[in-house]
Scaffold this active site. Structure first.
Site, mmCIF file in Angstrom:
data_model
loop_
_atom_site.group_PDB
_atom_site.id
_atom_site.type_symbol
_atom_site.label_atom_id
_atom_site.label_comp_id
_atom_site.label_asym_id
_atom_site.label_seq_id
_atom_site.Cartn_x
_atom_site.Cartn_y
_atom_site.Cartn_z
ATOM 1 N N ASP A 1 0.822 -1.209 0.000
ATOM 2 C CA ASP A 1 0.000 0.000 0.000
ATOM 3 C C ASP A 1 0.852 1.253 0.000
ATOM 4 O O ASP A 1 0.465 2.266 -0.574
ATOM 5 C CB ASP A 1 -0.919 -0.007 1.236
ATOM 6 C CG ASP A 1 -1.888 -1.167 1.169
ATOM 7 O OD1 ASP A 1 -2.755 -1.157 0.281
ATOM 8 O OD2 ASP A 1 -1.739 -2.112 1.974
ATOM 9 N N GLU B 1 0.930 -12.814 4.626
ATOM 10 C CA GLU B 1 1.894 -12.154 3.730
ATOM 11 C C GLU B 1 3.245 -11.981 4.406
ATOM 12 O O GLU B 1 4.293 -12.216 3.821
ATOM 13 C CB GLU B 1 1.358 -10.789 3.282
ATOM 14 C CG GLU B 1 0.207 -10.875 2.309
ATOM 15 C CD GLU B 1 -0.383 -9.519 2.005
ATOM 16 O OE1 GLU B 1 -0.263 -8.588 2.825
ATOM 17 O OE2 GLU B 1 -0.972 -9.378 0.912
HETATM 18 O O1 DER Z 1 -3.258 -6.152 1.388
HETATM 19 C C1 DER Z 1 -2.114 -6.119 0.883
HETATM 20 O O2 DER Z 1 -1.062 -6.172 1.548
HETATM 21 C C2 DER Z 1 -2.029 -5.917 -0.601
HETATM 22 O O3 DER Z 1 -0.842 -6.477 -1.100
HETATM 23 C C3 DER Z 1 -2.041 -4.435 -0.812
HETATM 24 O O4 DER Z 1 -1.026 -3.917 -0.021
HETATM 25 C C4 DER Z 1 -1.789 -4.019 -2.246
HETATM 26 O O5 DER Z 1 -2.985 -4.174 -2.894
HETATM 27 P P1 DER Z 1 -3.177 -3.598 -4.387
HETATM 28 O O6 DER Z 1 -2.095 -4.274 -5.216
HETATM 29 O O7 DER Z 1 -4.562 -4.035 -4.735
HETATM 30 O O8 DER Z 1 -3.017 -2.122 -4.331
#
Ligand code: DER
Length: 230
Positions: free
Chosen positions: A88, A107
């Site tokens: 993000d 993650e």
């Molecule tokens: O939730 C998460 O960590 C996602 O990886 C987020 O950080 C990025 O989401 P996006 O690629 O839809 O912007």
């Protein structure tokens, strides 16, 4: 949209780093989803083979099942060669805020396990200081959210319980917990210290600060109307 083109460009660039035989960490969110779709396509046409994925969310599990990407549970693998995931926010030191999709628990497990952790973002995610714009997600035990909220507020944060859109009440994570989104006035200037302090609070399972984990950040940009990767 331009943002979609930037996401697609970085997703493809990340998949180019995958070799047959790898154990892969498959991230969550819309950019990681594009990477997983491209991976599925290259498995289908034979450009890649003998791959195993470790997902980081129900989102990834569903997508991998649709695409026929073989999966293993985290406990079933002894290594992860390459993990690819979105973010993000990314600061100049490659410190990250993740968790926009409330998937940061699995993650971070995968990012820590991976030999190489590659982050794929569009240019809008690159910031000077974390948390000026994007709130920091904190996964908490359902029975402790108000206590943790109070403690985060006493640390100078402004913590809000993340409410669901297509479900009454709060978002429930893949682990069955709740999420507090926290803003610190002036942003986060010592992310490593804050990451430790927050995870030390009783009732907190994980927060979205990813400290010294990203080995490479691929940034999608539009230059002269063309999507490029930096
Ligand atoms: O939730 C998460 O960590 C996602 O990886 C987020 O950080 C990025 O989401 P996006 O690629 O839809 O912007």
């Amino acid at each position: 949209t331009l943002q979609d083109q930037m996401k697609q460009a970085v997703a493809l660039a990340a998949v180019d780093q995958i070799s047959s035989g790898m154990v892969l960490g498959l991230g969550s969110g819309s950019t990681a989803a594009l990477m997983i779709k491209e991976l599925g396509a290259r498995l289908k046409d034979g450009r890649l083979k003998d791959l195993v994925g470790v997902t980081t969310s129900f989102q990834g599990e569903v997508l991998a099942a649709e695409l026929g990407i073989p999966l293993q549970a985290l406990n079933a693998v002894d290594r992860i060669d390459l993990a690819i995931d979105g973010a993000d926010e990314v600061d100049p030191g490659f410190q990250l805020i993740k968790g926009g999709g409330a998937c940061h628990v699995q993650e971070k497990l995968v990012a820590v396990r991976a030999e190489r952790f590659v982050v794929v973002v569009d240019a809008s995610k690159v910031v000077q200081t974390l948390n000026l714009e994007f709130p920091l997600p904190v996964e908490v035990l359902p029975g402790a959210w108000r206590q943790v909220q109070a403690q985060l507020n006493s640390m100078g944060g402004e913590a809000q319980l993340r409410m669901a859109v297509k479900k009454a009440g709060p978002v429930v994570t893949d682990q069955g917990n709740l999420v507090l989104d926290v803003k610190f006035a002036g942003g986060i200037n010592e992310p490593a210290d804050l990451e430790l302090a927050i995870n030390n609070l009783p009732g907190v399972l994980e927060n979205g600060l990813f400290i010294n984990l990203a080995d490479q950040v691929l940034v999608g940009e539009i230059i002269d109307g063309m999507p490029r990767v930096r």
